[in-house]
Design a protein around this motif. Structure first.
Motif, PDB file in Angstrom:
ATOM      1  N   ASN A 170       0.819  -1.220   0.000  1.00 51.52           N
ATOM      2  CA  ASN A 170       0.000   0.000   0.000  1.00 51.52           C
ATOM      3  C   ASN A 170       0.848   1.264   0.000  1.00 51.52           C
ATOM      4  O   ASN A 170       0.383   2.335  -0.408  1.00 51.52           O
ATOM      5  CB  ASN A 170      -0.942   0.017   1.215  1.00 51.52           C
ATOM      6  N   SER A 172       3.381   1.778  -1.825  1.00 54.99           N
ATOM      7  CA  SER A 172       3.975   2.016  -3.146  1.00 54.99           C
ATOM      8  C   SER A 172       3.541   3.361  -3.722  1.00 54.99           C
ATOM      9  O   SER A 172       4.184   3.895  -4.622  1.00 54.99           O
ATOM     10  CB  SER A 172       3.600   0.894  -4.113  1.00 54.99           C
ATOM     11  N   LYS A 173       2.471   3.925  -3.181  1.00 49.85           N
ATOM     12  CA  LYS A 173       1.996   5.236  -3.644  1.00 49.85           C
ATOM     13  C   LYS A 173       3.013   6.341  -3.360  1.00 49.85           C
ATOM     14  O   LYS A 173       2.924   7.430  -3.947  1.00 49.85           O
ATOM     15  CB  LYS A 173       0.669   5.578  -2.985  1.00 49.85           C
ATOM     16  N   TYR A 174       3.968   6.055  -2.477  1.00 52.79           N
ATOM     17  CA  TYR A 174       4.987   7.054  -2.159  1.00 52.79           C
ATOM     18  C   TYR A 174       6.243   6.906  -3.016  1.00 52.79           C
ATOM     19  O   TYR A 174       7.229   7.616  -2.809  1.00 52.79           O
ATOM     20  CB  TYR A 174       5.349   6.979  -0.671  1.00 52.79           C
ATOM     21  N   LYS A 177       6.028   7.372 -10.075  1.00 50.44           N
ATOM     22  CA  LYS A 177       5.988   6.572 -11.288  1.00 50.44           C
ATOM     23  C   LYS A 177       7.250   6.825 -12.115  1.00 50.44           C
ATOM     24  O   LYS A 177       7.757   7.928 -12.165  1.00 50.44           O
ATOM     25  CB  LYS A 177       4.742   6.915 -12.104  1.00 50.44           C
TER      26      LYS A 177
END
Length: 255
Positions: A170, A172-174, A177
């Protein structure tokens, strides 16, 4: 004010040394296991390179520049003469040939913004994030804040390796991209992992190191306790990324 003055002087010299000699940099951050992972990485990389991994947890703004020069903190931190000797030693080292090919550094965080602070002069070729767990919660307040802080290193590193076992997906949003990112651990979803076949006291775990580059490497991990397998896998992954052969990786892991 005096502490900031000293820190600025230390950082300026570290920046000059790194710009002149251009050693490869491996940065290790995370909520736990930084020092052991640093030592493991240095051990494996020593199979091919001249490696500096400073003793102790030199992972603060005032200590990290000293780690780059392999200099200890002065015993008398409030003594100006002690710092004069440190500055003189640093300036002398900058002029001399640098005796290391690779630096393995710890980056510590006590409050939000600490990790990003280091990007002023540290630009890792590889960053390793060992874990996201409760730490300094009086400053961070939430686990999301901890994750955001520890994963900030991915934004100023060429390549990042993340512990798949101890960092919730969860978070990984930090990770922005487009970041070059791989995972390590013991679970089957990690790109770099170790499958243990046996454990022998005094020898360690025997089994297979899995990687995209070499597929399978038969290896013995010279560690005690299953929790240390992840540390060894991180070291093996960094070794592969840094161009070690399968034989060199296996030899380093055994040590």
């Amino acid at each position: 004010m005096i502490k900031q003055f000293i820190t600025n002087r230390l950082e300026a010299r570290a920046k000059r040394l790194l710009a002149k000699h251009k050693p490869k940099i491996v940065a290790v951050t995370g909520s736990a296991g930084k020092t052991s992972t640093k030592i493991a990485i240095a051990t494996v990389l020593s199979e091919k390179y001249r490696v500096l991994a400073h003793y102790g947890s030199y992972n603060t703004p005032i200590a990290l520049p000293l780690a780059i020069f392999n200099i200890r903190l002065p015993l008398k931190l409030r003594n100006p003469f002690s710092w004069f000797k440190v500055f003189h030693a640093m300036s002398r080292q900058i002029r001399k040939p640098y005796p290391y090919d690779v630096l393995v550094l710890e980056l510590g965080a006590d409050r939000p913004g600490d990790i990003e602070y280091f990007k002023k002069y540290v630009h890792p070729d590889i960053a390793v994030v060992t874990a996201v767990a409760e730490e300094h919660m009086a400053s961070f307040k939430t686990m999301d804040a901890v994750a955001k802080e520890e994963l900030a290193v991915t934004t100023f590193s060429n390549l990042s390796l993340i512990n798949r076992d101890d960092i919730d997906t969860n978070y990984s949003k930090y990770v922005p991209k487009g970041i070059s990112l791989d995972t390590y651990g013991t679970s089957g979803v990690a790109e770099y992992r170790f499958i243990s076949d046996d454990y022998t006291p005094g020898k360690g775990f025997t089994g297979t190191f899995i990687s995209p580059e070499f597929k399978e490497i038969k290896a013995t991990l010279g560690v005690v306790g299953e929790h240390n397998i992840r540390t060894a896998v991180a070291a093996g992954a960094v070794g592969i990324k840094m161009g070690l052969t399968a034989k060199q990786v296996a030899s380093g892991l055994q040590k």
